[in-house]
Design an enzyme around this catalytic site. Structure first.
Site, mmCIF file in Angstrom:
data_model
loop_
_atom_site.group_PDB
_atom_site.id
_atom_site.type_symbol
_atom_site.label_atom_id
_atom_site.label_comp_id
_atom_site.label_asym_id
_atom_site.label_seq_id
_atom_site.Cartn_x
_atom_site.Cartn_y
_atom_site.Cartn_z
ATOM 1 C CG ASN A 1 -10.663 13.219 -9.304
ATOM 2 O OD1 ASN A 1 -10.868 14.482 -9.372
ATOM 3 N ND2 ASN A 1 -10.962 12.432 -8.425
ATOM 4 C CG ASP B 1 -1.823 1.124 1.205
ATOM 5 O OD1 ASP B 1 -1.588 2.161 0.905
ATOM 6 O OD2 ASP B 1 -2.917 0.815 1.946
ATOM 7 N N GLY C 1 -9.639 4.377 -4.790
ATOM 8 C CA GLY C 1 -8.330 3.858 -5.114
ATOM 9 C C GLY C 1 -7.173 4.411 -4.264
ATOM 10 C CB VAL C 2 -3.909 5.680 -5.348
ATOM 11 C CG1 VAL C 2 -2.775 6.585 -4.608
ATOM 12 C CG2 VAL C 2 -3.086 4.278 -5.751
ATOM 13 C CG ASP C 3 -7.748 10.767 -5.136
ATOM 14 O OD1 ASP C 3 -7.052 11.731 -4.247
ATOM 15 O OD2 ASP C 3 -8.466 11.387 -5.815
ATOM 16 C CE1 TYR D 1 -10.150 8.422 -13.943
ATOM 17 C CE2 TYR D 1 -8.037 9.539 -14.039
ATOM 18 C CZ TYR D 1 -9.359 9.682 -13.646
ATOM 19 O OH TYR D 1 -9.848 10.620 -13.120
ATOM 20 C CB SER E 1 -3.595 5.578 -15.737
ATOM 21 O OG SER E 1 -4.042 6.909 -16.026
ATOM 22 C CB THR E 2 -2.762 0.421 -13.806
ATOM 23 O OG1 THR E 2 -2.428 0.748 -12.520
ATOM 24 C CG2 THR E 2 -1.839 0.982 -14.659
ATOM 25 N N GLY E 3 -5.917 1.494 -12.651
ATOM 26 C CA GLY E 3 -7.234 1.033 -11.902
ATOM 27 C C GLY E 3 -8.399 1.368 -12.421
HETATM 28 N N1 AR6 Z 1 -1.591 1.634 -2.901
HETATM 29 C C1 AR6 Z 1 -0.830 1.186 -4.088
HETATM 30 N N2 AR6 Z 1 -1.707 0.904 -5.207
HETATM 31 C C2 AR6 Z 1 -3.133 1.059 -5.058
HETATM 32 C C3 AR6 Z 1 -3.460 1.281 -3.828
HETATM 33 C C4 AR6 Z 1 -2.625 1.639 -2.554
HETATM 34 N N3 AR6 Z 1 -3.271 2.018 -1.648
HETATM 35 N N4 AR6 Z 1 -4.964 1.602 -4.028
HETATM 36 C C5 AR6 Z 1 -5.188 1.092 -5.427
HETATM 37 N N5 AR6 Z 1 -3.949 0.754 -5.864
HETATM 38 P P1 AR6 Z 1 -6.436 4.001 -9.077
HETATM 39 P P2 AR6 Z 1 -6.268 5.600 -11.515
HETATM 40 C C6 AR6 Z 1 -3.383 0.556 -7.506
HETATM 41 O O1 AR6 Z 1 -7.729 3.455 -9.597
HETATM 42 O O2 AR6 Z 1 -6.611 4.272 -12.499
HETATM 43 C C7 AR6 Z 1 -9.756 7.622 -8.124
HETATM 44 O O3 AR6 Z 1 -11.079 7.547 -7.840
HETATM 45 C C8 AR6 Z 1 -4.547 -0.097 -8.319
HETATM 46 O O4 AR6 Z 1 -4.675 -1.420 -8.274
HETATM 47 O O5 AR6 Z 1 -6.105 4.489 -7.779
HETATM 48 O O6 AR6 Z 1 -5.226 6.511 -11.958
HETATM 49 C C9 AR6 Z 1 -9.095 9.136 -8.458
HETATM 50 O O7 AR6 Z 1 -9.975 10.074 -7.782
HETATM 51 C C10 AR6 Z 1 -3.915 0.207 -9.594
HETATM 52 O O8 AR6 Z 1 -3.294 -0.550 -10.345
HETATM 53 O O9 AR6 Z 1 -5.891 5.213 -10.047
HETATM 54 C C11 AR6 Z 1 -9.350 9.270 -9.925
HETATM 55 O O10 AR6 Z 1 -10.964 9.553 -10.274
HETATM 56 C C12 AR6 Z 1 -3.291 1.712 -9.287
HETATM 57 O O11 AR6 Z 1 -2.915 1.661 -8.059
HETATM 58 C C13 AR6 Z 1 -8.953 7.745 -10.516
HETATM 59 O O12 AR6 Z 1 -9.370 6.838 -9.211
HETATM 60 C C14 AR6 Z 1 -4.001 2.930 -9.771
HETATM 61 O O13 AR6 Z 1 -5.475 2.930 -9.417
HETATM 62 C C15 AR6 Z 1 -7.899 7.523 -10.841
HETATM 63 O O14 AR6 Z 1 -7.775 6.215 -11.692
#
Ligand code: AR6
Length: 176
Positions: free
Chosen positions: A27, A13, A35-37, A129, A125-127
């Site tokens: 975003n 994490d 997700g991360v955000d 997005y 972007s790999t979650g």
């Molecule tokens: N630590 C590390 N990696 C993570 C974590 C964590 N705590 N949580 C998820 N991941 P994402 P995006 C991975 O969706 O695709 C939000 O709502 C996850 O498995 O966090 O850039 C924002 O506000 C994936 O491989 O980001 C935006 O609206 C990667 O981190 C949107 O999501 C990115 O997943 C951004 O989407």
């Protein structure tokens, strides 16, 4: 002289990392999400959102554009700064790779300006997005190797699951 940063892969994490700067996959609203955000704002506390609101009021009333990066406090996280960047939504019809590369490049530029030596990135972007992990990993590794300022010596990719970790391992083996 080789000024490439040391790249480390971590399974876990990103909000557990102890680094100078931690990158958030935000975003353009800068007001949080999933997700991360979601994890960054939950673990980092209200100070991050307060800073984001100030940035919206002063510079980013129309939102932070895709591919750009901006820093706030890291609140209660084990970091000095959070660098928020907005990844592109993956498209099957349009090549947005430059925008994804720009997220890494701009985040590193901001990290350099802040004097950060260690930087942790998620796989932007790999979650939510929808970017395919293998391609996202290749762009991430290539861009970090090409564009990290000399002052950034330690770049950590923090991957949430084994498939992501393996994709980054492969990308590093190809390019590292
Ligand atoms: N630590 C590390 N990696 C993570 C974590 C964590 N705590 N949580 C998820 N991941 P994402 P995006 C991975 O969706 O695709 C939000 O709502 C996850 O498995 O966090 O850039 C924002 O506000 C994936 O491989 O980001 C935006 O609206 C990667 O981190 C949107 O999501 C990115 O997943 C951004 O989407």
């Amino acid at each position: 002289m080789n000024t490439r940063p040391a790249i480390t892969l971590v399974l876990g994490d990103i909000t557990d990392q102890h680094v100078d700067a931690l990158v958030n996959a935000a975003n353009s609203s800068l007001l949080g999400g999933g997700g991360v955000d979601g994890a960054v704002h939950r673990r980092g506390g209200k100070a991050i959102l307060d800073d984001c609101r100030r940035l919206r009021a002063s510079r980013y009333g129309k939102g932070l554009p895709t591919g750009r990066a901006v820093a706030t406090t890291a609140g209660e996280l084990h970091a000095e700064h959070v660098i928020h960047t907005v990844g592109p939504v993956h498209s099957a019809t349009e090549d947005r790779s430059d925008l994804l590369a720009s997220c890494y490049r701009e985040s590193l530029r901001v990290a350099g300006e802040l004097g950060a030596r260690s930087v942790a990135f998620p796989a932007i972007s790999t979650g939510i997005y929808g970017w395919p992990m293998d391609d996202g990993a290749r762009i991430a590794v290539r861009t970090v190797l090409e564009s990290a300022p000399a002052s950034v010596t330690d770049v950590r990719f923090v991957l949430f699951d084994r498939a992501a970790y393996q994709a980054f391992e492969t990308a590093l083996a190809e390019q590292g």
